[in-house]
Design a protein around this motif. Structure first.
Motif, PDB file in Angstrom:
ATOM      1  N   PRO A  85       0.828  -1.209   0.000  1.00 45.52           N
ATOM      2  CA  PRO A  85       0.000   0.000   0.000  1.00 45.52           C
ATOM      3  C   PRO A  85       0.862   1.258   0.000  1.00 45.52           C
ATOM      4  O   PRO A  85       1.988   1.252   0.522  1.00 45.52           O
ATOM      5  CB  PRO A  85      -0.798  -0.114   1.304  1.00 45.52           C
ATOM      6  N   ALA A  86       0.358   2.308  -0.594  1.00 48.67           N
ATOM      7  CA  ALA A  86       1.035   3.604  -0.537  1.00 48.67           C
ATOM      8  C   ALA A  86       0.945   4.118   0.892  1.00 48.67           C
ATOM      9  O   ALA A  86      -0.102   4.007   1.530  1.00 48.67           O
ATOM     10  CB  ALA A  86       0.373   4.579  -1.502  1.00 48.67           C
ATOM     11  N   THR A  87       2.016   4.657   1.412  1.00 51.70           N
ATOM     12  CA  THR A  87       2.018   5.148   2.790  1.00 51.70           C
ATOM     13  C   THR A  87       1.302   6.494   2.881  1.00 51.70           C
ATOM     14  O   THR A  87       1.252   7.248   1.906  1.00 51.70           O
ATOM     15  CB  THR A  87       3.445   5.282   3.346  1.00 51.70           C
ATOM     16  N   VAL A  88       0.761   6.776   4.046  1.00 51.19           N
ATOM     17  CA  VAL A  88       0.102   8.058   4.279  1.00 51.19           C
ATOM     18  C   VAL A  88       1.137   9.169   4.096  1.00 51.19           C
ATOM     19  O   VAL A  88       2.253   9.076   4.581  1.00 51.19           O
ATOM     20  CB  VAL A  88      -0.530   8.107   5.687  1.00 51.19           C
ATOM     21  N   GLY A  89       0.759  10.185   3.342  1.00 50.17           N
ATOM     22  CA  GLY A  89       1.653  11.299   3.048  1.00 50.17           C
ATOM     23  C   GLY A  89       2.410  11.137   1.742  1.00 50.17           C
ATOM     24  O   GLY A  89       3.047  12.086   1.277  1.00 50.17           O
TER      25      GLY A  89
ATOM     26  N   PRO B 241     -10.181   4.455  11.506  1.00 46.43           N
ATOM     27  CA  PRO B 241      -8.838   4.692  10.962  1.00 46.43           C
ATOM     28  C   PRO B 241      -8.003   3.411  10.981  1.00 46.43           C
ATOM     29  O   PRO B 241      -8.071   2.622  11.919  1.00 46.43           O
ATOM     30  CB  PRO B 241      -8.244   5.736  11.912  1.00 46.43           C
ATOM     31  N   ALA B 242      -7.236   3.205   9.918  1.00 46.82           N
ATOM     32  CA  ALA B 242      -6.356   2.046   9.795  1.00 46.82           C
ATOM     33  C   ALA B 242      -4.991   2.537   9.341  1.00 46.82           C
ATOM     34  O   ALA B 242      -4.885   3.600   8.714  1.00 46.82           O
ATOM     35  CB  ALA B 242      -6.931   1.045   8.791  1.00 46.82           C
ATOM     36  N   GLN B 243      -3.953   1.770   9.658  1.00 49.96           N
ATOM     37  CA  GLN B 243      -2.589   2.191   9.328  1.00 49.96           C
ATOM     38  C   GLN B 243      -1.864   1.128   8.516  1.00 49.96           C
ATOM     39  O   GLN B 243      -2.045  -0.068   8.752  1.00 49.96           O
ATOM     40  CB  GLN B 243      -1.802   2.472  10.609  1.00 49.96           C
ATOM     41  N   THR B 244      -1.029   1.597   7.591  1.00 49.83           N
ATOM     42  CA  THR B 244      -0.169   0.684   6.848  1.00 49.83           C
ATOM     43  C   THR B 244       0.924   0.176   7.787  1.00 49.83           C
ATOM     44  O   THR B 244       1.227   0.797   8.806  1.00 49.83           O
ATOM     45  CB  THR B 244       0.487   1.384   5.642  1.00 49.83           C
ATOM     46  N   GLY B 245       1.496  -0.973   7.464  1.00 47.73           N
ATOM     47  CA  GLY B 245       2.579  -1.530   8.270  1.00 47.73           C
ATOM     48  C   GLY B 245       2.112  -2.189   9.553  1.00 47.73           C
ATOM     49  O   GLY B 245       2.912  -2.489  10.427  1.00 47.73           O
ATOM     50  N   THR B 246       0.801  -2.392   9.680  1.00 45.58           N
ATOM     51  CA  THR B 246       0.239  -3.056  10.852  1.00 45.58           C
ATOM     52  C   THR B 246      -0.659  -4.191  10.348  1.00 45.58           C
ATOM     53  O   THR B 246      -0.733  -4.447   9.151  1.00 45.58           O
ATOM     54  CB  THR B 246      -0.618  -2.085  11.696  1.00 45.58           C
TER      55      THR B 246
END
Length: 158
Positions: free
Chosen positions: A35-39, A85-90
């Protein structure tokens, strides 16, 4: 545009279909497994009935009298299927990809690509989050594409 031969697969929760066509020489885009990272910077294929005013973006004539452009966007976040909210790398489930600026109506189904040209998402539309005045893009992240794909390439037939 090409006539659809058959529907091979679908992911209802992501509003995605994998279609087959009988055309032999279609251009394809690779799908990123990450996935593309936030930012991060991504590029989204926007489509509009007319050239949007107040934009420095170059627009080009496209099918059916519409206009198209690859627009530089920023990934602003991810949400799970319940809108949390969800985060990449988790281990979070990434069901919705949010980006800015928002696409114009008619852009749904268009690819969202990273700086290497790999597909990291598919445009679904735009939305405003509760309590926010910011209108942002909303898409299905690449992990949803992998749920419906049968071949190693994503066929861009929008």
């Amino acid at each position: 545009m090409y006539p659809i031969h058959s529907v091979l697969s679908a992911a209802r929760h992501a509003d995605l279909l994998l279609l087959s066509v009988r055309q032999q020489s279609l251009s394809t885009l690779t799908v990123s497994p990450f996935p593309a990272t936030v930012g991060s910077t991504v590029y989204a294929h926007f489509v509009s009935d007319s050239i949007p005013g107040g934009s420095d973006t170059k627009w080009y004539p496209w099918v059916g009298g519409t206009w198209r452009s690859w627009v530089q966007c920023t990934v602003t976040g991810y949400r799970d299927r319940r809108g949390r909210p969800a985060q990449t790398g988790t281990y979070d489930e990434l069901s919705q990809m949010l980006f800015h600026p928002a696409p114009p109506p008619g852009s749904s189904g268009g690819p969202i690509v990273d700086e290497n040209g790999s597909v990291v998402g598919v445009i679904l539309g735009s939305m405003k989050e509760y309590g926010s005045s910011l209108n942002q893009g909303w898409g299905a992240p690449a992990q949803d594409i992998f749920e419906v794909r049968w071949i190693p390439l994503f066929v861009f037939i929008h």
